[in-house]
Design an enzyme around this catalytic site. Structure first.
Site, PDB file in Angstrom:
ATOM      1  N   GLY A  68      57.107  33.110  45.461  1.00 14.64           N
ATOM      2  CA  GLY A  68      55.604  31.853  44.949  1.00 14.64           C
ATOM      3  C   GLY A  68      54.989  31.650  44.370  1.00 14.64           C
ATOM      4  O   GLY A  68      54.559  32.154  42.856  1.00 14.64           O
ATOM      5  N   LYS A  97      46.248  37.194  52.897  1.00 18.55           N
ATOM      6  CA  LYS A  97      45.726  37.620  54.052  1.00 18.55           C
ATOM      7  C   LYS A  97      46.628  39.022  54.905  1.00 18.55           C
ATOM      8  O   LYS A  97      48.097  38.729  54.702  1.00 18.55           O
ATOM      9  CB  LYS A  97      46.159  36.605  54.774  1.00 18.55           C
ATOM     10  CG  LYS A  97      45.259  35.655  55.442  1.00 18.55           C
ATOM     11  CD  LYS A  97      45.369  34.620  56.705  1.00 18.55           C
ATOM     12  CE  LYS A  97      44.108  33.630  56.274  1.00 18.55           C
ATOM     13  NZ  LYS A  97      44.638  32.353  57.544  1.00 18.55           N
ATOM     14  N   GLY A 144      60.456  32.626  51.344  1.00 18.50           N
ATOM     15  CA  GLY A 144      60.224  32.941  52.346  1.00 18.50           C
ATOM     16  C   GLY A 144      61.608  34.744  52.067  1.00 18.50           C
ATOM     17  O   GLY A 144      61.706  34.933  53.432  1.00 18.50           O
TER      18      GLY A 144
HETATM   19  P1  AMP Z   1      49.626  34.764  48.921  1.00 18.23           P
HETATM   20  O1  AMP Z   1      50.174  33.370  49.676  1.00 18.23           O
HETATM   21  O2  AMP Z   1      49.474  35.372  51.076  1.00 18.23           O
HETATM   22  O3  AMP Z   1      50.770  35.013  48.178  1.00 18.23           O
HETATM   23  O4  AMP Z   1      48.408  34.396  48.764  1.00 18.23           O
HETATM   24  C1  AMP Z   1      48.417  34.361  47.542  1.00 18.23           C
HETATM   25  C2  AMP Z   1      46.809  34.042  47.337  1.00 18.23           C
HETATM   26  O5  AMP Z   1      45.648  34.455  47.858  1.00 18.23           O
HETATM   27  C3  AMP Z   1      46.266  32.964  46.166  1.00 18.23           C
HETATM   28  O6  AMP Z   1      46.214  31.692  46.189  1.00 18.23           O
HETATM   29  C4  AMP Z   1      44.564  33.552  46.088  1.00 18.23           C
HETATM   30  O7  AMP Z   1      43.922  32.767  45.155  1.00 18.23           O
HETATM   31  C5  AMP Z   1      44.453  33.904  47.404  1.00 18.23           C
HETATM   32  N1  AMP Z   1      43.357  35.751  47.515  1.00 18.23           N
HETATM   33  C6  AMP Z   1      43.626  36.330  46.506  1.00 18.23           C
HETATM   34  N2  AMP Z   1      42.613  37.755  46.482  1.00 18.23           N
HETATM   35  C7  AMP Z   1      41.588  36.591  47.297  1.00 18.23           C
HETATM   36  C8  AMP Z   1      40.355  36.945  47.196  1.00 18.23           C
HETATM   37  N3  AMP Z   1      39.422  37.809  47.282  1.00 18.23           N
HETATM   38  N4  AMP Z   1      39.963  36.157  47.927  1.00 18.23           N
HETATM   39  C9  AMP Z   1      39.939  34.966  48.893  1.00 18.23           C
HETATM   40  N5  AMP Z   1      41.638  34.680  48.165  1.00 18.23           N
HETATM   41  C10 AMP Z   1      42.338  35.620  48.242  1.00 18.23           C
END
Ligand code: AMP
Length: 400
Positions: free
Chosen positions: A354, A197, A377
């Site tokens: 992570g 996100k 973090g």
């Molecule tokens: P973050 O913790 O914000 O670094 O997000 C990591 C997560 O983002 C991982 O679990 C991925 O599966 C998810 N992710 C990455 N790209 C996508 C996408 N296009 N659609 C849904 N989830 C995603």
């Protein structure tokens, strides 16, 4: 360096309090991943070799100021003992009689591990009296816990005012790597930001546009940017309410001469699940009943080529849902390119967080990056350009 290191103090015959991060994964009361212990070990070993007695201290989980037996650091003493290949005496409390008695029992040149700092409310409230009780145990303070440096707690912050203070080797390596990435980097600098996100990394993106030459945005968060540019993203994860913010970030990047690189094509699927042969489509051709789960093959090539022009890379977040094969392909491909360029000597590559560490391990290239930070973090707050209280405390101790 604006902080002391282990080189700056004569520790022979002294007691050194080392703040580590031993908040390690545990299964059934046994340490299941020793990475953090292994990273702390060189500092402890060096201090012992120089004739110090070492008192190791850390938080573990979130007992919120109360003694919670299931959150004891006792099982970690055994793992620390193994990593150091020497006896570790465990203290039932991190301050007062139990701590002093354990340190005495460990003897000159010994190692003591103190019980969980967070059993005392004074730790998280940065309480001066609690910090004094900790400082009373030692002659010198060493902070080797970068991953806890974004917290102003008694053991990371207040204590640095009370004892001669230095960064441990792990902290030092981390700060030097981060400085090479964003403090004083060789240009062109690229940042790769991915993950689920935009909302969780807004401040990161805002900080990066004024500091890097190329900003590669992938993962779920790219969808919000694409949506803001009028691209239809079908059923993809997308924070439509942040389209205005995404547009502002694009404008800021433009004004700062930062080129934002978004995916040109995408690997898609009807739902968030593995498929055998995912379809790749141009980014403006995502059907309304499909979702983007990874950057497509053309994007992987184009973004990899952009890295070839860069001298420095800082990376947080995967390019796709890398846990769901084959939607790991975009992340793996970029990671392999970055690793190969680093090995050839043309790129300084720093990655952290992570999921990013898990993704690089999955790609089999974590060892080939210049530096991989295991801090979550703290790494993100650093990417946001924020001053980290634990680092500021060491800098102030140096300047005092
Ligand atoms: P973050 O913790 O914000 O670094 O997000 C990591 C997560 O983002 C991982 O679990 C991925 O599966 C998810 N992710 C990455 N790209 C996508 C996408 N296009 N659609 C849904 N989830 C995603």
């Amino acid at each position: 360096m604006p902080f002391h290191s282990l080189d700056d103090f004569d520790v022979a015959g002294k007691t050194v309090l080392v703040r580590g991060d031993l908040n390690v994964p545990m299964e059934d009361g046994v340490v299941s991943d020793t990475t953090r212990i292994d990273r702390l070990a060189p500092t402890v070993t060096e201090l012992l070799a120089k004739g110090a007695s070492v008192v190791v201290t850390s938080h573990f989980a979130r007992p919120k100021g109360k003694r919670v037996p299931s959150m004891s650091l006792r099982p970690v003493a055994e793992a620390l003992q193994e990593a150091l290949q020497r006896n570790v005496t465990f203290a039932e409390d991190c301050i007062g009689g139990p701590a002093t008695q354990a340190i005495r029992a460990a003897g000159a040149g010994g190692v003591t591990l103190l019980e969980n700092l967070r059993f005392h409310a004074g730790e998280e409230s940065d309480n001066a009296t609690f910090a004094t009780a900790l400082a009373d145990l030692a002659d010198i303070y060493v902070n080797d816990a970068f991953s806890a440096a974004h917290r102003a707690h008694a053991s990371t912050h207040a204590i640095a005012k009370l004892l001669p203070s230095a960064a441990g080797r792990n902290m030092q390596a981390e700060l030097e790597a981060l400085d090479a990435a964003l403090g004083n980097p060789d240009h062109p600098v690229a940042a790769i930001v991915g993950g689920a996100k935009v909302s969780s990394k807004l401040k990161v993106l805002e900080n990066l546009v004024s500091r890097v030459d190329f900003l590669i945005i992938g993962g779920g968060m790219a969808n919000t940017f694409l949506f803001a540019k009028g691209v239809s993203v079908g059923k993809s994860l997308c924070e439509t309410d942040l389209a205005g913010t995404a547009t502002e970030i694009l404008a800021k990047a433009d004004a700062a001469n930062c080129r934002i690189l978004l995916p040109l094509d995408a690997s898609i699927a009807p739902e968030f699940a593995s498929v055998a042969n995912p379809e790749a489509v141009a980014i403006d051709a995502v059907p309304s009943d499909q979702m983007i789960l990874d950057i497509g093959p053309d994007s992987a090539v184009t973004l990899s080529n952009a890295l070839r022009d860069c001298r420095t890379l800082v990376w947080n977040g995967p390019m796709g849902a890398f846990e769901l094969e084959p939607f790991d392909q975009g992340t793996v491909s970029l990671a392999q390119t970055a690793a190969a360029l680093t090995k050839e000597g043309g790129l300084v590559s720093i990655a952290g967080g992570g999921d990013t560490v898990a993704a690089l391990n999955h790609a089999g290239v974590a060892e080939d990056f210049s530096y991989v930070s295991t801090a979550g973090g703290a790494f993100l707050e650093w990417m946001e350009g924020r001053a980290l209280p634990g680092v500021v405390a060491l800098e102030e101790a140096y300047a005092a």
